[in-house]
Design an enzyme around this catalytic site. Structure first.
Site, PDB file in Angstrom:
ATOM      1  N   HIS A  83      10.435 116.335  87.240  1.00 21.31           N
ATOM      2  CA  HIS A  83       9.417 117.323  87.608  1.00 21.31           C
ATOM      3  C   HIS A  83       9.695 118.657  86.935  1.00 21.31           C
ATOM      4  O   HIS A  83      10.848 119.052  86.737  1.00 21.31           O
ATOM      5  CB  HIS A  83       9.312 117.481  89.129  1.00 21.31           C
ATOM      6  CG  HIS A  83      10.536 117.981  89.828  1.00 21.31           C
ATOM      7  ND1 HIS A  83      10.788 119.333  90.038  1.00 21.31           N
ATOM      8  CD2 HIS A  83      11.575 117.332  90.392  1.00 21.31           C
ATOM      9  CE1 HIS A  83      11.929 119.475  90.700  1.00 21.31           C
ATOM     10  NE2 HIS A  83      12.431 118.284  90.920  1.00 21.31           N
ATOM     11  N   ASP A  85       8.467 121.700  88.044  1.00 18.45           N
ATOM     12  CA  ASP A  85       8.451 122.888  88.900  1.00 18.45           C
ATOM     13  C   ASP A  85       9.838 123.182  89.457  1.00 18.45           C
ATOM     14  O   ASP A  85      10.699 122.304  89.554  1.00 18.45           O
ATOM     15  CB  ASP A  85       7.450 122.733  90.038  1.00 18.45           C
ATOM     16  CG  ASP A  85       7.815 121.629  91.027  1.00 18.45           C
ATOM     17  OD1 ASP A  85       8.168 120.529  90.573  1.00 18.45           O
ATOM     18  OD2 ASP A  85       7.722 121.862  92.252  1.00 18.45           O
ATOM     19  N   ASP A 146      17.368 121.904  88.587  1.00 14.17           N
ATOM     20  CA  ASP A 146      16.506 121.047  89.389  1.00 14.17           C
ATOM     21  C   ASP A 146      15.065 121.424  89.077  1.00 14.17           C
ATOM     22  O   ASP A 146      14.545 122.377  89.628  1.00 14.17           O
ATOM     23  CB  ASP A 146      16.824 121.241  90.871  1.00 14.17           C
ATOM     24  CG  ASP A 146      15.960 120.409  91.797  1.00 14.17           C
ATOM     25  OD1 ASP A 146      15.288 119.494  91.312  1.00 14.17           O
ATOM     26  OD2 ASP A 146      15.958 120.690  93.020  1.00 14.17           O
ATOM     27  N   GLU A 180       6.719 118.836  92.715  1.00 11.49           N
ATOM     28  CA  GLU A 180       7.626 117.973  93.471  1.00 11.49           C
ATOM     29  C   GLU A 180       8.322 118.746  94.580  1.00 11.49           C
ATOM     30  O   GLU A 180       8.542 118.224  95.678  1.00 11.49           O
ATOM     31  CB  GLU A 180       8.656 117.360  92.525  1.00 11.49           C
ATOM     32  CG  GLU A 180       9.520 116.262  93.151  1.00 11.49           C
ATOM     33  CD  GLU A 180      10.831 116.753  93.738  1.00 11.49           C
ATOM     34  OE1 GLU A 180      11.587 115.930  94.273  1.00 11.49           O
ATOM     35  OE2 GLU A 180      11.111 117.980  93.683  1.00 11.49           O
ATOM     36  N   GLU A 181       8.656 120.003  94.306  1.00  4.20           N
ATOM     37  CA  GLU A 181       9.417 120.802  95.265  1.00  4.20           C
ATOM     38  C   GLU A 181       8.631 121.124  96.531  1.00  4.20           C
ATOM     39  O   GLU A 181       9.223 121.476  97.553  1.00  4.20           O
ATOM     40  CB  GLU A 181       9.899 122.105  94.613  1.00  4.20           C
ATOM     41  CG  GLU A 181      10.891 121.922  93.471  1.00  4.20           C
ATOM     42  CD  GLU A 181      12.251 121.422  93.930  1.00  4.20           C
ATOM     43  OE1 GLU A 181      12.406 121.138  95.143  1.00  4.20           O
ATOM     44  OE2 GLU A 181      13.148 121.303  93.094  1.00  4.20           O
ATOM     45  N   ASP A 203      16.782 112.975  88.481  1.00  5.40           N
ATOM     46  CA  ASP A 203      16.733 114.158  89.349  1.00  5.40           C
ATOM     47  C   ASP A 203      17.887 114.152  90.348  1.00  5.40           C
ATOM     48  O   ASP A 203      17.765 114.682  91.445  1.00  5.40           O
ATOM     49  CB  ASP A 203      15.384 114.188  90.087  1.00  5.40           C
ATOM     50  CG  ASP A 203      15.105 115.513  90.773  1.00  5.40           C
ATOM     51  OD1 ASP A 203      15.787 116.506  90.461  1.00  5.40           O
ATOM     52  OD2 ASP A 203      14.203 115.556  91.640  1.00  5.40           O
ATOM     53  N   HIS A 386      18.177 125.140  94.329  1.00  9.36           N
ATOM     54  CA  HIS A 386      17.318 125.997  95.172  1.00  9.36           C
ATOM     55  C   HIS A 386      17.957 127.343  95.486  1.00  9.36           C
ATOM     56  O   HIS A 386      17.481 128.050  96.375  1.00  9.36           O
ATOM     57  CB  HIS A 386      16.925 125.311  96.494  1.00  9.36           C
ATOM     58  CG  HIS A 386      16.117 124.070  96.315  1.00  9.36           C
ATOM     59  ND1 HIS A 386      15.433 123.478  97.366  1.00  9.36           N
ATOM     60  CD2 HIS A 386      15.867 123.297  95.229  1.00  9.36           C
ATOM     61  CE1 HIS A 386      14.810 122.400  96.930  1.00  9.36           C
ATOM     62  NE2 HIS A 386      15.065 122.272  95.630  1.00  9.36           N
TER      63      HIS A 386
END
Length: 415
Positions: A83, A85, A146, A180-181, A203, A386
């Site tokens: 992903h 994002d 990520d 995705e997040e 991932d 994150h």
């Protein structure tokens, strides 16, 4: 090691993380932010430059592309997915990636905010990186490993396969997803257009890890209707919906069933939002566990808390709404054991021990598996995601590229 193609994955990664692709859970658009397409357009241009002529970006923010087969065998079509994002939890704007060469076990003080220190003692995988090159952000933002590590690894593997046509493999599809997040990574994916039989998300975290089990997940919203009165004349009449909401949260267990008190295969009930006023309020939760049975147990327990609190507010009421989010992909993957077995073999061929693991979270692969594309998760090397302490190892990314190439070869060999 793919010695003829070393370090380019790092060059790609350093470019990609500088593009802000943060998704937005409060947006109803698809994708949730147009800036995610800024990276996706770059990826399509690079794929075209490799000679992958069918690479395309659709209106919903998905990138589709094909690495043509070099084998005459009838090989199942496999897909690699990452992903674009980054998490809304921490800024992804103006990321300044830094390479800490030849890491020797020291704490990493980030230069733009010296209070941000990546301490070796707090990151179990850092002591295994002695002699490797660690990439971090500068202390003001997340890094974006990520999942831009996964994006860079798939791109690098694609280029390697395209420039080494002597490697025998079947048709390979590439899928890059938005959002995705925020749990919407597969919302508009076109699996018929993708045309893959099996897939792998890139991932994951620890070097050598293969995740074939995720949480099962639901969302819960409790909508409360209280009794509003003028505060000067409210005695014996007012029943504040906002206070009822707060009381429900306060009555959650303090030592169990929360993210901060659980690990391993333990599930949790996690309040993620509370809003409202005297007359109406709502509380949002995410519920997680590895079995659907446990998920329902947690939901029943939360509902019992709500009902007990409401006993003290006879003129108020509440609605308990449950929304399915995703399910443990192991339920599907256990029906196709070779998909996991081939990935484990590909990791071992890269010269690293394979680790079959569960993940306390979900991936696009969770939903893709239940949509008809069995899809375990392979390590990308991303860590502490994150947040501002996010990091990735150059050498781990190179091993991920090698694993992807190995996997393509194994599917061809087994066909």
């Amino acid at each position: 090691m793919l010695k003829s193609y070393k370090n380019t994955v790092t060059e790609r990664f350093l470019r990609y993380v500088k593009i802000d692709t943060q998704s937005d859970p409060d947006s109803s658009a698809q994708p949730s932010t147009e800036k995610q397409k800024d990276l996706s357009r770059v990826l399509v241009d690079e794929l075209h430059a490799m000679g992958i002529s069918d690479a395309e970006l659709d209106e919903f923010g998905y990138v589709y592309a094909t690495i043509p087969a070099t084998s005459d065998k009838s090989v199942p079509v496999i897909c690699f997915c990452s992903h674009v994002d980054t998490s809304p939890d921490c800024s992804g704007k103006d990321v300044k990636p830094i390479i800490h060469y030849n890491y020797q076990g020291q704490d990493l003080v980030l230069p733009d905010d010296h209070s941000q220190i990546i301490r070796c003692a707090e990151h179990p995988d850092l002591p295994t990186q002695i002699g490797n090159d660690i990439i971090t952000a500068s202390g003001k933002t997340l890094l974006g490993a990520d999942n831009k590590a996964g994006v860079a690894e798939i791109m690098d593997a694609a280029y390697y396969l395209i420039t080494h046509p002597e490697i025998q493999h079947g048709k390979v599809r590439i899928l890059f997803t938005p959002d995705e997040e925020i749990g919407r990574g597969t919302a508009k994916v076109d699996l018929e257009k993708l045309g893959a039989d099996f897939g792998y998300t890139i991932d994951g975290e620890t070097l050598g890890s293969l995740e074939d089990e995720t949480f099962s997940a639901d969302g819960v919203v409790i909508k409360i209707t209280g009794v509003s009165q003028h505060p000067g004349f409210a005695k014996g009449k007012m029943e504040s919906a906002l206070k009822i909401a707060a009381e429900i949260v306060t009555n959650l267990p303090k030592e169990t069933l929360s993210p901060e008190t659980t690990e391993g295969k333990e599930g949790f009930i996690h309040p993620v939002g509370i809003s409202g006023a005297v007359e109406e309020a709502s509380v949002s939760f995410i519920i997680r566990d590895f079995t659907e049975e446990k998920l329902h147990e947690h939901e029943a327990f939360l509902k019992s808390i709500m009902e007990k609190v409401l006993e003290n507010y006879p003129n108020s009421k509440a609605i308990f709404e449950v929304y399915e989010q995703y399910r443990n992909m192991k339920e599907i993957l256990d029906k196709y054991p070779h998909v996991t077995a081939y990935a484990l073999e590909a990791i071992e061929r890269a010269g690293i021990p394979a680790k079959q693991m569960s993940i306390r979270g979900g991936t696009d692969g969770s939903r893709l598996s239940f949509m008809g594309l069995p899809c375990p998760n392979i390590f990308a090397g991303e860590h502490a995601f994150h947040g501002k302490h996010e990091w990735v190892s150059v050498q781990d990314m190179e091993k991920a590229v090698e694993t992807i190439v190995n996997l393509c070869c194994i599917w061809e060999e087994k066909a």
